[in-house]
Design an enzyme around this catalytic site. Structure first.
Site, PDB file in Angstrom:
ATOM      1  N   ASP A  54       0.863  -1.237  -0.071  1.00  0.00           N
ATOM      2  CA  ASP A  54      -0.040   0.214  -0.022  1.00  0.00           C
ATOM      3  C   ASP A  54       1.190   1.864   0.058  1.00  0.00           C
ATOM      4  O   ASP A  54       1.116   1.626   0.616  1.00  0.00           O
ATOM      5  CB  ASP A  54      -1.323   0.242   0.899  1.00  0.00           C
ATOM      6  CG  ASP A  54      -2.414   0.452   1.156  1.00  0.00           C
ATOM      7  OD1 ASP A  54      -1.646   1.762   0.048  1.00  0.00           O
ATOM      8  OD2 ASP A  54      -2.693   1.205   1.831  1.00  0.00           O
ATOM      9  N   ALA A  55       1.410   1.778  -1.135  1.00  0.00           N
ATOM     10  CA  ALA A  55       1.952   2.688  -1.588  1.00  0.00           C
ATOM     11  C   ALA A  55       0.955   4.322  -1.984  1.00  0.00           C
ATOM     12  O   ALA A  55       1.918   5.517  -0.978  1.00  0.00           O
ATOM     13  CB  ALA A  55       3.355   2.470  -2.431  1.00  0.00           C
ATOM     14  N   LYS A  56       0.086   3.821  -2.631  1.00  0.00           N
ATOM     15  CA  LYS A  56      -0.483   5.066  -3.256  1.00  0.00           C
ATOM     16  C   LYS A  56       0.324   5.561  -3.990  1.00  0.00           C
ATOM     17  O   LYS A  56       0.295   7.160  -4.153  1.00  0.00           O
ATOM     18  CB  LYS A  56      -1.053   5.848  -2.621  1.00  0.00           C
ATOM     19  CG  LYS A  56      -2.311   4.757  -1.537  1.00  0.00           C
ATOM     20  CD  LYS A  56      -3.428   5.678  -0.679  1.00  0.00           C
ATOM     21  CE  LYS A  56      -3.783   4.394   0.430  1.00  0.00           C
ATOM     22  NZ  LYS A  56      -4.003   3.726   0.801  1.00  0.00           N
ATOM     23  N   ARG A  57       1.399   5.337  -4.091  1.00  0.00           N
ATOM     24  CA  ARG A  57       2.536   6.136  -5.411  1.00  0.00           C
ATOM     25  C   ARG A  57       1.520   7.353  -6.719  1.00  0.00           C
ATOM     26  O   ARG A  57       0.833   6.516  -7.164  1.00  0.00           O
ATOM     27  CB  ARG A  57       3.835   5.409  -5.979  1.00  0.00           C
ATOM     28  CG  ARG A  57       4.526   4.723  -5.209  1.00  0.00           C
ATOM     29  CD  ARG A  57       4.671   5.085  -4.307  1.00  0.00           C
ATOM     30  NE  ARG A  57       5.862   5.193  -3.684  1.00  0.00           N
ATOM     31  CZ  ARG A  57       6.431   5.164  -2.231  1.00  0.00           C
ATOM     32  NH1 ARG A  57       5.602   6.830  -2.017  1.00  0.00           N
ATOM     33  NH2 ARG A  57       7.321   5.059  -1.434  1.00  0.00           N
TER      34      ARG A  57
END
Length: 270
Positions: free
Chosen positions: A93-96
């Site tokens: 879960d990085a939401k880059r």
């Protein structure tokens, strides 16, 4: 095996739509772990080992590791999951959200450094922000669509050519962007009507659904709105309610009990 293949197998093998989010906050750890150098790994690995037969995926949140200079413990944790619990996919879960060579480096980070099976991505910058991740054909790319936070409506409900922005994201993500079948979407449990709308648009594309547990999303409404015809199609995430169910040395057993109850509550409505 691709991310989607792993996910399908885990749905069936564990009879589960539950995703356990790994958001480690050392301030909430049991006292016996707090002085240890690798306490973040130890805490998360104990949760993983206690719940792996009850889940369809694990979702470590990169900020909780990076903020404490614990990226090496994140690498070790993902390796531990792959070694000890093969077949359970790991979502970073990085939401880059970037484009070009920067997005390419974020993809290297997720898939080569951390060896995650899928990663969350912010598609605000359009297809250019998604394609670098799709270059890894066995990996999953999970795009933010209708998020669980109240402020998501500020942008996601804007009209774009006769449909809401989140609907446009769903349409693109399940259509022209998804020729390889790698894309899934994030849709919050706090908005079951929108889950149903996204499901209507995307067909059987998997949905990652945060917002049950501590955020108050309703399990029955979520499952009824988002399940596919075969009773799968969802990764329903719970983090804090499971991670911090126990306060002492039996924290992992307490986490298992809450995970079991959550999985079974979800299965009532499949």
């Amino acid at each position: 095996m691709t991310f989607i293949d792993q996910l399908n197998a885990a749905w069936q093998k564990n009879n589960s739509l539950l995703c356990v989010g790994l958001d480690p906050d050392p301030a909430k750890f049991p006292a016996h772990l707090k002085g240890r150098d690798d306490k973040i790994f130890e805490f998360c690995a104990a949760i993983v080992d206690a719940t792996a037969d009850l889940v369809c995926s694990f979702k470590p949140q990169i900020a909780y590791f990076a903020a404490r200079r614990a990226e090496d413990q994140l690498e070790a944790l993902i390796a531990h999951i792959h070694e000890k619990h093969p077949g359970i996919p790991v979502i970073l879960d990085a939401k880059r959200g970037d484009i070009g060579s920067t997005a390419e480096q974020y993809a290297v980070e997720a898939f080569e450094r951390f060896k995650a099976d899928a990663v969350t991505v912010n598609p605000y910058m359009g297809r250019d922000s998604v394609d670098p991740y799709l270059a890894y054909p066995d990996k999953g790319v999970i795009l933010l669509c209708r998020t669980s936070n109240p402020g998501g409506s500020d942008l996601q409900f804007l009209d774009v050519g006769g449909e809401k922005l989140y609907e446009r994201v769903a349409r693109l993500a399940s259509g022209e962007w998804n020729s390889s079948g790698q894309i899934s979407l994030v849709v919050g449990a706090t908005f079951p009507a929108e889950i149903a709308r996204v499901r209507e648009i995307v067909g059987d594309v998997p949905l990652l659904v945060p917002g049950i547990g501590a955020q108050g999303g309703d399990i029955e409404a979520t499952v009824r709105a988002g399940r596919t015809a075969n009773g799968t199609g969802l990764m329903i995430n719970s983090s804090r309610a499971i991670l911090y169910a126990g306060k002492d040395e039996r924290f992992a057993a307490a986490a298992r009990q809450v995970a079991l109850e959550t999985r079974d509550a979800i299965n009532l409505y499949r």
